[in-house]
Design an enzyme around this catalytic site. Sequence first.
Site, PDB file in Angstrom:
ATOM      1  N   ARG A   1       6.539  -4.138  -0.529  1.00 19.54           N
ATOM      2  CA  ARG A   1       6.452  -2.896   0.233  1.00 19.54           C
ATOM      3  C   ARG A   1       6.419  -3.247   1.711  1.00 19.54           C
ATOM      4  O   ARG A   1       5.578  -4.038   2.144  1.00 19.54           O
ATOM      5  CB  ARG A   1       5.194  -2.113  -0.166  1.00 19.54           C
ATOM      6  CG  ARG A   1       4.965  -0.888   0.680  1.00 19.54           C
ATOM      7  CD  ARG A   1       3.799  -0.006   0.195  1.00 19.54           C
ATOM      8  NE  ARG A   1       3.678   1.115   1.097  1.00 19.54           N
ATOM      9  CZ  ARG A   1       2.608   1.388   1.857  1.00 19.54           C
ATOM     10  NH1 ARG A   1       1.514   0.645   1.786  1.00 19.54           N
ATOM     11  NH2 ARG A   1       2.620   2.408   2.681  1.00 19.54           N
TER      12      ARG A   1
ATOM     13  N   HIS B   1       5.183   4.412   8.873  1.00 22.12           N
ATOM     14  CA  HIS B   1       3.862   3.774   8.866  1.00 22.12           C
ATOM     15  C   HIS B   1       3.354   3.781  10.313  1.00 22.12           C
ATOM     16  O   HIS B   1       3.137   2.749  10.917  1.00 22.12           O
ATOM     17  CB  HIS B   1       3.961   2.369   8.269  1.00 22.12           C
ATOM     18  CG  HIS B   1       2.659   1.815   7.748  1.00 22.12           C
ATOM     19  ND1 HIS B   1       2.500   1.334   6.466  1.00 22.12           N
ATOM     20  CD2 HIS B   1       1.459   1.662   8.345  1.00 22.12           C
ATOM     21  CE1 HIS B   1       1.254   0.891   6.298  1.00 22.12           C
ATOM     22  NE2 HIS B   1       0.599   1.072   7.425  1.00 22.12           N
TER      23      HIS B   1
ATOM     24  N   GLU C   1      -0.297   7.106   4.428  1.00 24.23           N
ATOM     25  CA  GLU C   1      -1.629   7.588   4.801  1.00 24.23           C
ATOM     26  C   GLU C   1      -1.629   8.666   5.884  1.00 24.23           C
ATOM     27  O   GLU C   1      -2.183   8.466   6.978  1.00 24.23           O
ATOM     28  CB  GLU C   1      -2.499   6.418   5.280  1.00 24.23           C
ATOM     29  CG  GLU C   1      -2.711   5.349   4.226  1.00 24.23           C
ATOM     30  CD  GLU C   1      -3.732   4.292   4.662  1.00 24.23           C
ATOM     31  OE1 GLU C   1      -4.134   4.289   5.834  1.00 24.23           O
ATOM     32  OE2 GLU C   1      -4.128   3.485   3.814  1.00 24.23           O
TER      33      GLU C   1
ATOM     34  N   ASN D   1      -3.629   4.108  -1.638  1.00 19.37           N
ATOM     35  CA  ASN D   1      -4.249   2.967  -0.962  1.00 19.37           C
ATOM     36  C   ASN D   1      -5.754   3.077  -1.114  1.00 19.37           C
ATOM     37  O   ASN D   1      -6.333   4.112  -0.768  1.00 19.37           O
ATOM     38  CB  ASN D   1      -3.900   2.946   0.530  1.00 19.37           C
ATOM     39  CG  ASN D   1      -2.427   2.673   0.779  1.00 19.37           C
ATOM     40  OD1 ASN D   1      -1.669   2.357  -0.143  1.00 19.37           O
ATOM     41  ND2 ASN D   1      -2.011   2.783   2.037  1.00 19.37           N
TER      42      ASN D   1
ATOM     43  N   TYR E   1      -9.485   1.203  -0.341  1.00 18.32           N
ATOM     44  CA  TYR E   1     -10.298   0.161   0.294  1.00 18.32           C
ATOM     45  C   TYR E   1     -11.772   0.272  -0.077  1.00 18.32           C
ATOM     46  O   TYR E   1     -12.404  -0.721  -0.385  1.00 18.32           O
ATOM     47  CB  TYR E   1     -10.091   0.174   1.823  1.00 18.32           C
ATOM     48  CG  TYR E   1      -8.718  -0.373   2.171  1.00 18.32           C
ATOM     49  CD1 TYR E   1      -8.505  -1.744   2.227  1.00 18.32           C
ATOM     50  CD2 TYR E   1      -7.631   0.464   2.364  1.00 18.32           C
ATOM     51  CE1 TYR E   1      -7.234  -2.263   2.475  1.00 18.32           C
ATOM     52  CE2 TYR E   1      -6.361  -0.046   2.608  1.00 18.32           C
ATOM     53  CZ  TYR E   1      -6.173  -1.410   2.669  1.00 18.32           C
ATOM     54  OH  TYR E   1      -4.927  -1.927   2.896  1.00 18.32           O
TER      55      TYR E   1
ATOM     56  N   GLU F   1      -1.704  -0.245  -1.639  1.00 18.59           N
ATOM     57  CA  GLU F   1      -2.462  -1.179  -0.783  1.00 18.59           C
ATOM     58  C   GLU F   1      -3.845  -1.386  -1.373  1.00 18.59           C
ATOM     59  O   GLU F   1      -4.500  -0.423  -1.795  1.00 18.59           O
ATOM     60  CB  GLU F   1      -2.668  -0.646   0.643  1.00 18.59           C
ATOM     61  CG  GLU F   1      -1.457  -0.664   1.517  1.00 18.59           C
ATOM     62  CD  GLU F   1      -1.746  -0.155   2.930  1.00 18.59           C
ATOM     63  OE1 GLU F   1      -2.901  -0.253   3.404  1.00 18.59           O
ATOM     64  OE2 GLU F   1      -0.798   0.362   3.544  1.00 18.59           O
TER      65      GLU F   1
HETATM   66  C1  FCB Z   1      -4.525   0.820   5.898  1.00 17.32           C
HETATM   67  C2  FCB Z   1      -3.199   0.767   6.615  1.00 17.32           C
HETATM   68  C3  FCB Z   1      -2.649  -0.615   6.782  1.00 17.32           C
HETATM   69  C4  FCB Z   1      -3.736  -1.624   7.125  1.00 17.32           C
HETATM   70  C5  FCB Z   1      -4.879  -1.514   6.160  1.00 17.32           C
HETATM   71  C6  FCB Z   1      -5.970  -2.516   6.400  1.00 17.32           C
HETATM   72  O1  FCB Z   1      -5.193   1.996   6.247  1.00 17.32           O
HETATM   73  O2  FCB Z   1      -2.236   1.533   5.913  1.00 17.32           O
HETATM   74  O3  FCB Z   1      -1.645  -0.575   7.765  1.00 17.32           O
HETATM   75  O4  FCB Z   1      -4.110  -1.477   8.431  1.00 17.32           O
HETATM   76  O5  FCB Z   1      -5.413  -0.218   6.218  1.00 17.32           O
END
Ligand code: FCB
Length: 439
Positions: free
Chosen positions: A69, A113, A158, A282, A284, A343
């Site tokens: 990607r 992006h 995002e 995505n 985290y 992600e």
């Molecule tokens: C996400 C973004 C990516 C990167 C990661 C750590 O929010 O999409 O570009 O910065 O965080």
Amino acid sequence: MFLWGTATAAYQIEGAADEDGRGPSVWDTFSREPGRTRDGHTGDVACDHYHRWPEDVALLSDLGVNAYRFSLAWPRIQPRGSGPANQKGLDFYDRLVDALLAAGITPVPTLFHWDLPQALEDGGGWLARDTAHRFAEYAALAAERLADRVRMWITLNEPFVHMAYGYAMGVHAPGRALLAGALPAAHHQLLGHGLAVGALRAAGAGQVLITNNCTPVWPASDAEEDRAAARAYDILHNRLFNDPVLLGEYPDLSAYGVGRWDVVRDGDLEVIAAPLDGIGINYYNPTRIAAPSSDGLPFEDAGIPGYPTTAFGWPIVPDGLRELLVRLKDRYGEALPPVYVTENGCSQEDVPGPDGVVDDRGRIAFLERHVEAMERARREGVDVRGYFVWSLLDNFEWAEGYHQRFGLVHVDFATQRRTPKASYAWFRDFLAAGGRSEH
Ligand code: FCB
């Protein structure tokens, strides 16, 4: 075929900011303003991927991923955000796509992006409805050139983070701090997404997705005020971007002062809800939310104590990925298309040892545990079809500049030397042992 890949983004890796006719983006402008990024870092050079891409494709090939990607830089393809395509910009992605295909790697480009052409920002950026139409024209130019070989496309990355950080809080480009005044940037991005879906399909694109940043929202306590605040945050972060795409309607935005939303015109939601072939997620970390202690927003971030954190300070909660995926399935049911984790990853203070080895065992544990959490979600019935590690390379981490290292490959930004970390070897072995074929 289950897609195992890594992810990057144009502004974070390419550099070559002024080459081959590329126009300025909001990130060029923003990162050059004093005080905007840590130590004034910019993406002018980044990982110099624009010149070193053959080496980077070789790294992907040796890693054994079957997908990659990356994002297309709109200002390389349309330097001023409108008008005819800059062929040299398209040529770059043409070569990259061919090299990926030759290596047996499925290219998965994202059209946006966050690097909006500055000329469009000067006309209002995503606060202006016209930007949605410009985005669809750009999508058509990219697909007309590449869709004969690129099957899978992602429209936006995002839109929540871009709206919140770029337009509401001003900590990312374009640096506008409008608070609730940023909300039109959500609708116009989503409208752009829907229009781009049509443009991509017309140009022969096979599969089309959007990538949303999602978070499981935890109320700080069982008290009704905290639970109400958590619901309000869930609406802003998750549902504002998933509901219109998957259900064709906006959630109740009254907590944000929006009743009848005048930026939404008749027919917009039908465009936004164009059927998709998948949704990119995505992940985290979860977010813990309490009732606000002052006037203003209807929630307050309560932090997540008791968990280890990454170098960025983000809590490490692997099971949050399972929780998120299962919640999506519970909420959207049949309306949820196949899910791709587009992600997931962590930053660490990775320093090569005297022997040159980067022993990032914390990242290995992070990835192992998140892949396991994804597998648990699959066993609970969520149709997950791909997983992409953020990121292939250490890169320009937006406002943090080069300070947060997320790569499987270490980059020495003074020399551009790439050194695969221990996590790269781990992922390679995982894929070789069947990680990529067991599905
Ligand atoms: C996400 C973004 C990516 C990167 C990661 C750590 O929010 O999409 O570009 O910065 O965080």
